[in-house]
Design a protein around this motif. Structure first.
Motif, PDB file in Angstrom:
ATOM      1  N   MET A 150       0.927  -1.251  -0.067  1.00 46.72           N
ATOM      2  CA  MET A 150      -0.009   0.028  -0.139  1.00 46.72           C
ATOM      3  C   MET A 150       0.886   1.384  -0.074  1.00 46.72           C
ATOM      4  O   MET A 150       2.032   1.054   0.304  1.00 46.72           O
ATOM      5  CB  MET A 150      -0.879  -0.222   1.043  1.00 46.72           C
ATOM      6  CG  MET A 150      -0.182  -0.173   2.212  1.00 46.72           C
ATOM      7  SD  MET A 150      -1.264  -0.402   3.963  1.00 46.72           S
ATOM      8  CE  MET A 150      -2.197   1.004   4.086  1.00 46.72           C
ATOM      9  N   CYS A 151       0.190   2.506  -0.258  1.00 42.19           N
ATOM     10  CA  CYS A 151       0.870   3.672  -0.339  1.00 42.19           C
ATOM     11  C   CYS A 151       1.321   4.025   1.167  1.00 42.19           C
ATOM     12  O   CYS A 151       0.285   3.823   2.130  1.00 42.19           O
ATOM     13  CB  CYS A 151      -0.009   4.805  -0.965  1.00 42.19           C
ATOM     14  SG  CYS A 151      -0.178   4.625  -2.663  1.00 42.19           S
ATOM     15  N   ALA A 152       2.447   4.412   1.534  1.00 36.19           N
ATOM     16  CA  ALA A 152       2.817   4.548   3.140  1.00 36.19           C
ATOM     17  C   ALA A 152       1.984   5.795   3.674  1.00 36.19           C
ATOM     18  O   ALA A 152       1.688   5.565   4.965  1.00 36.19           O
ATOM     19  CB  ALA A 152       4.193   5.247   3.099  1.00 36.19           C
ATOM     20  N   VAL A 153       1.457   6.603   2.804  1.00 34.59           N
ATOM     21  CA  VAL A 153       0.485   7.693   3.372  1.00 34.59           C
ATOM     22  C   VAL A 153      -0.624   7.030   3.900  1.00 34.59           C
ATOM     23  O   VAL A 153      -1.461   7.702   4.393  1.00 34.59           O
ATOM     24  CB  VAL A 153       0.373   8.836   2.126  1.00 34.59           C
ATOM     25  CG1 VAL A 153       1.714   9.659   2.090  1.00 34.59           C
ATOM     26  CG2 VAL A 153      -0.407   8.500   0.947  1.00 34.59           C
ATOM     27  N   ASP A 154      -0.912   6.027   3.417  1.00 35.60           N
ATOM     28  CA  ASP A 154      -2.474   5.264   3.651  1.00 35.60           C
ATOM     29  C   ASP A 154      -2.434   4.552   4.993  1.00 35.60           C
ATOM     30  O   ASP A 154      -3.264   4.262   5.457  1.00 35.60           O
ATOM     31  CB  ASP A 154      -2.899   4.643   2.430  1.00 35.60           C
ATOM     32  CG  ASP A 154      -3.342   5.263   1.417  1.00 35.60           C
ATOM     33  OD1 ASP A 154      -3.727   6.457   1.518  1.00 35.60           O
ATOM     34  OD2 ASP A 154      -3.316   4.862   0.067  1.00 35.60           O
ATOM     35  N   VAL A 155      -1.240   4.342   5.522  1.00 31.73           N
ATOM     36  CA  VAL A 155      -0.920   3.784   6.749  1.00 31.73           C
ATOM     37  C   VAL A 155      -1.574   4.487   8.026  1.00 31.73           C
ATOM     38  O   VAL A 155      -0.978   5.806   8.083  1.00 31.73           O
ATOM     39  CB  VAL A 155       0.478   3.245   6.971  1.00 31.73           C
ATOM     40  CG1 VAL A 155       0.510   2.804   8.300  1.00 31.73           C
ATOM     41  CG2 VAL A 155       1.149   2.377   6.022  1.00 31.73           C
ATOM     42  N   PRO A 156      -2.355   4.167   8.703  1.00 34.64           N
ATOM     43  CA  PRO A 156      -2.933   5.105   9.829  1.00 34.64           C
ATOM     44  C   PRO A 156      -1.876   5.415  10.551  1.00 34.64           C
ATOM     45  O   PRO A 156      -0.900   5.008  10.898  1.00 34.64           O
ATOM     46  CB  PRO A 156      -3.861   4.140  10.585  1.00 34.64           C
ATOM     47  CG  PRO A 156      -4.474   3.149   9.524  1.00 34.64           C
ATOM     48  CD  PRO A 156      -3.221   2.880   8.739  1.00 34.64           C
ATOM     49  N   ALA A 157      -2.011   6.750  11.112  1.00 35.46           N
ATOM     50  CA  ALA A 157      -0.849   7.369  12.017  1.00 35.46           C
ATOM     51  C   ALA A 157      -0.750   6.357  13.124  1.00 35.46           C
ATOM     52  O   ALA A 157       0.392   6.390  13.910  1.00 35.46           O
ATOM     53  CB  ALA A 157      -1.494   8.692  12.352  1.00 35.46           C
ATOM     54  N   LEU A 158      -1.936   5.976  13.889  1.00 33.75           N
ATOM     55  CA  LEU A 158      -1.591   5.022  14.848  1.00 33.75           C
ATOM     56  C   LEU A 158      -1.410   3.745  14.687  1.00 33.75           C
ATOM     57  O   LEU A 158      -1.932   2.924  15.688  1.00 33.75           O
ATOM     58  CB  LEU A 158      -2.802   5.307  15.900  1.00 33.75           C
ATOM     59  CG  LEU A 158      -2.782   7.006  16.574  1.00 33.75           C
ATOM     60  CD1 LEU A 158      -4.125   7.238  17.325  1.00 33.75           C
ATOM     61  CD2 LEU A 158      -1.537   7.255  17.315  1.00 33.75           C
ATOM     62  N   ALA A 159      -1.395   3.207  13.701  1.00 31.17           N
ATOM     63  CA  ALA A 159      -1.420   1.683  13.212  1.00 31.17           C
ATOM     64  C   ALA A 159      -0.408   1.191  14.042  1.00 31.17           C
ATOM     65  O   ALA A 159       0.637   1.606  14.697  1.00 31.17           O
ATOM     66  CB  ALA A 159      -0.699   1.791  11.895  1.00 31.17           C
ATOM     67  N   ALA A 160      -0.836  -0.070  14.519  1.00 32.07           N
ATOM     68  CA  ALA A 160       0.083  -1.113  15.264  1.00 32.07           C
ATOM     69  C   ALA A 160      -0.173  -2.550  15.179  1.00 32.07           C
ATOM     70  O   ALA A 160      -1.055  -2.890  14.492  1.00 32.07           O
ATOM     71  CB  ALA A 160      -0.545  -0.605  16.751  1.00 32.07           C
ATOM     72  N   HIS A 161       0.761  -3.220  15.670  1.00 29.06           N
ATOM     73  CA  HIS A 161       0.696  -4.656  15.526  1.00 29.06           C
ATOM     74  C   HIS A 161      -0.712  -5.037  16.376  1.00 29.06           C
ATOM     75  O   HIS A 161      -1.076  -4.576  17.291  1.00 29.06           O
ATOM     76  CB  HIS A 161       1.683  -5.431  16.027  1.00 29.06           C
ATOM     77  CG  HIS A 161       3.090  -5.176  15.353  1.00 29.06           C
ATOM     78  ND1 HIS A 161       4.196  -4.893  16.066  1.00 29.06           N
ATOM     79  CD2 HIS A 161       3.279  -5.043  14.046  1.00 29.06           C
ATOM     80  CE1 HIS A 161       4.975  -4.696  15.215  1.00 29.06           C
ATOM     81  NE2 HIS A 161       4.522  -4.866  14.030  1.00 29.06           N
ATOM     82  N   GLY A 162      -1.356  -6.141  15.538  1.00 30.40           N
ATOM     83  CA  GLY A 162      -2.920  -6.433  16.078  1.00 30.40           C
ATOM     84  C   GLY A 162      -3.849  -5.841  15.616  1.00 30.40           C
ATOM     85  O   GLY A 162      -5.032  -6.054  15.548  1.00 30.40           O
ATOM     86  N   ASP A 163      -3.775  -4.817  14.760  1.00 29.58           N
ATOM     87  CA  ASP A 163      -4.857  -4.043  14.205  1.00 29.58           C
ATOM     88  C   ASP A 163      -5.590  -4.906  13.115  1.00 29.58           C
ATOM     89  O   ASP A 163      -4.856  -5.859  12.773  1.00 29.58           O
ATOM     90  CB  ASP A 163      -4.399  -2.710  13.419  1.00 29.58           C
ATOM     91  CG  ASP A 163      -4.006  -1.611  14.204  1.00 29.58           C
ATOM     92  OD1 ASP A 163      -4.192  -1.755  15.549  1.00 29.58           O
ATOM     93  OD2 ASP A 163      -3.494  -0.692  13.915  1.00 29.58           O
ATOM     94  N   ALA A 164      -6.800  -4.558  12.795  1.00 28.76           N
ATOM     95  CA  ALA A 164      -7.543  -5.313  12.081  1.00 28.76           C
ATOM     96  C   ALA A 164      -7.847  -4.769  10.622  1.00 28.76           C
ATOM     97  O   ALA A 164      -7.893  -3.638  10.546  1.00 28.76           O
ATOM     98  CB  ALA A 164      -9.074  -5.517  12.504  1.00 28.76           C
TER      99      ALA A 164
END
Length: 110
Positions: free
Chosen positions: A62-76
Motif C-alpha cells: 500500500m501507499c505509505a501515506v495510507d498507513v494510519p497514524a496510530l497503526a499497530a501490530h494487532g490492528d484489524a
C-alpha cells in the motif's frame, strides 16, 4: 526521499487493475484504501514433518501515506475480494521500503 509523488504511487495501487479495497481499524479510527494483496505459497520443512507443512504469507502493498497514524501490530484489516468475499486479517509486521510504499504482513484472524 522518493522521486515520485503520492499521486504517482497511487497509479500502481489502482482498483481498476490489480488492487483491492481494504478497511483498516486501529485505535486512531478506521480508514479505507486500495492495496495489492498477495499470499505467497510457503513450504516449511522439518525433519519432524514428512514432506513439510504448506502455508501462505498474506500481505498487502500500500501507499505509505495510507498507513494510519496510530497503526499497530494487532490492528484489524479487512480485504475485500469482490462483492461476495472478504477476509479479516490481523497486522503482524510493517515493512516500509523507503520509496513511499509499505508492505504489511498479515495473519488470518480467527
Amino acid at each position: 526521499m522518493p522521486v515520485e509523488t503520492d499521486a504517482d504511487l497511487r497509479l500502481f495501487i489502482n482498483e481498476d487493475d490489480w488492487a483491492v479495497p481494504c478497511h483498516w481499524t486501529s485505535t486512531g479510527g478506521a480508514t479505507d484504501f486500495p492495496a495489492i494483496f498477495d499470499a505467497e505459497y510457503q513450504l516449511i520443512t522439518s525433519p519432524f514433518l514428512d514432506g513439510g507443512a504448506e502455508g501462505s504469507t498474506p500481505q498487502i502493498t500500500m501507499c505509505a501515506v495510507d498507513v494510519p497514524a496510530l497503526a499497530a501490530h494487532g490492528d484489524a484489516v479487512i480485504v475485500n475480494f469482490g462483492t461476495v468475499k472478504a477476509a479479516l486479517y490481523t497486522v503482524v509486521e510493517f515493512k516500509p521500503d523507503g520509496t513511499g510504499m509499505t508492505v504489511v504482513r498479515l495473519q488470518e484472524a480467527s
